[in-house]
Design an enzyme around this catalytic site. Sequence first.
Site, mmCIF file in Angstrom:
data_model
loop_
_atom_site.group_PDB
_atom_site.id
_atom_site.type_symbol
_atom_site.label_atom_id
_atom_site.label_comp_id
_atom_site.label_asym_id
_atom_site.label_seq_id
_atom_site.Cartn_x
_atom_site.Cartn_y
_atom_site.Cartn_z
ATOM 1 N N GLU A 99 2.152 7.650 -2.736
ATOM 2 C CA GLU A 99 2.061 8.775 -3.662
ATOM 3 C C GLU A 99 2.938 9.938 -3.214
ATOM 4 O O GLU A 99 3.108 10.178 -2.021
ATOM 5 C CB GLU A 99 0.623 9.286 -3.745
ATOM 6 C CG GLU A 99 -0.371 8.290 -4.271
ATOM 7 C CD GLU A 99 -1.791 8.831 -4.212
ATOM 8 O OE1 GLU A 99 -1.957 10.047 -3.966
ATOM 9 O OE2 GLU A 99 -2.729 8.042 -4.410
ATOM 10 N N CYS A 110 -4.008 5.029 5.754
ATOM 11 C CA CYS A 110 -4.256 5.950 6.863
ATOM 12 C C CYS A 110 -5.417 5.444 7.702
ATOM 13 O O CYS A 110 -6.434 4.998 7.165
ATOM 14 C CB CYS A 110 -4.572 7.347 6.320
ATOM 15 S SG CYS A 110 -4.780 8.601 7.601
ATOM 16 N N CYS A 117 -11.679 12.103 2.525
ATOM 17 C CA CYS A 117 -10.334 11.826 2.018
ATOM 18 C C CYS A 117 -10.238 10.450 1.370
ATOM 19 O O CYS A 117 -10.720 9.457 1.918
ATOM 20 C CB CYS A 117 -9.340 11.935 3.175
ATOM 21 S SG CYS A 117 -7.629 11.704 2.681
ATOM 22 N N SER A 122 1.612 18.778 8.433
ATOM 23 C CA SER A 122 0.174 18.896 8.671
ATOM 24 C C SER A 122 -0.310 17.742 9.540
ATOM 25 O O SER A 122 0.058 16.587 9.318
ATOM 26 C CB SER A 122 -0.572 18.885 7.335
ATOM 27 O OG SER A 122 -1.971 18.859 7.541
ATOM 28 N N SER A 176 -5.251 20.417 10.162
ATOM 29 C CA SER A 176 -6.405 20.074 9.324
ATOM 30 C C SER A 176 -7.657 20.221 10.185
ATOM 31 O O SER A 176 -8.035 19.297 10.894
ATOM 32 C CB SER A 176 -6.269 18.639 8.799
ATOM 33 O OG SER A 176 -5.226 18.551 7.859
ATOM 34 N N HIS A 181 -11.104 21.967 9.293
ATOM 35 C CA HIS A 181 -12.261 21.615 8.451
ATOM 36 C C HIS A 181 -13.625 21.812 9.108
ATOM 37 O O HIS A 181 -14.646 21.580 8.458
ATOM 38 C CB HIS A 181 -12.139 20.184 7.926
ATOM 39 C CG HIS A 181 -10.825 19.887 7.304
ATOM 40 N ND1 HIS A 181 -10.290 20.653 6.288
ATOM 41 C CD2 HIS A 181 -9.895 18.925 7.573
ATOM 42 C CE1 HIS A 181 -9.095 20.168 5.946
ATOM 43 N NE2 HIS A 181 -8.829 19.136 6.709
ATOM 44 N N CYS A 237 -4.902 13.788 -2.238
ATOM 45 C CA CYS A 237 -4.233 12.765 -1.441
ATOM 46 C C CYS A 237 -4.941 11.414 -1.522
ATOM 47 O O CYS A 237 -6.119 11.293 -1.204
ATOM 48 C CB CYS A 237 -4.170 13.247 0.005
ATOM 49 S SG CYS A 237 -3.382 12.099 1.123
#
Length: 345
Positions: free
Chosen positions: A90, A110, A117, A192, A215, A217, A332
């Site tokens: 993507e 990933c 995610c 990132s 990242s 969070h 994502c």
Amino acid sequence: MTSIFGYPKEELQLDLVAHGFKKYLAEQIFDWIYVKNIYSFDEMTNISKTDRNKLQEYYTIEPLKIVVQQQSKDWTVKFLFQLADGYKIETVLMPQSYGNSVCVTTQVGCNMACTFCASGLLKKTRNLSTAEIVQQVMMVNRYLATTNERVSHIVVMGIGEPFDNFDNTLKFVNIINDPKGYQIGARHITISTCGLVPKIKQFAELKTQVNLAISLHAPNNTIRNQLMPINKAYPVEKLMDAVRYYIELTNRRVTFEYILIENVNDSRETALELAKLIRGLNAYVNLIPYNTVAENGHQRSTKINKFFETLQQQKINCIVRREFGHDIDAACGQLRAKNEGVIRK
């Protein structure tokens, strides 16, 4: 044969000379591809026909295949591309007031397994080559050429962990930053990472002007372990040490990305803990409304404004990120996962 898009200019010069070409041919090829948007050796008319034919013996120059192209009500455009081996990735175009920003992918799937995610629903199959990352920008520039526009900013925040594909990601940056390439300034490029501490330190030692985003969070190991398995290898304390090392070496500001998830990381106490964690650093917080993925079980926070206000009261630089493409699966990994039947349509 190898893709012509995978070579930084200096490497292309060396490879061309090794194949019997003149060194200056590299600048001509870069000009045709990255300035004039020409993706056929036959159309590179200031190169001799003999050399054009010979180039086709050593290099490929094919574009990616568009599987799906979606446009949002806010003009965000999401592309699902198919690679030569059939895998899909993507890329997202996000028109901004200051130019055209593109979010690129660095891996097929990933392995970081962040619980919020969609990318982690499809495990990593392989790293993308440098060429495959460059081609994403190429394809978006081709799309923008119809309105005489170009890509001006890059965020390396798509599917995958960029620092898990460190060398190819940095080669990609070299190509798009090259004055003879796409000429995208280093300060217009952001990478990132979810927190690969050794790679953050390695990146710091390059002393590049490219922006770094973390990242984060969560401000503590209890919550971050729950959201991001990588934290068990590189807990918050080690991550923050790496961030301080980066700031010390580069004198560059760091962005902390913080997706707000209902009743997980959005309490006032958590905001205060976050403020304490980053106070005094050359940094700011990018608060991100959560794009819900039903299969992950998390919900968008209803306390975004209160969290933001708490950070402001604590004198922490922060913004709430504008949403892009909420109506077209622009988070994502969502479009690819839906295309492959991993999440519900």
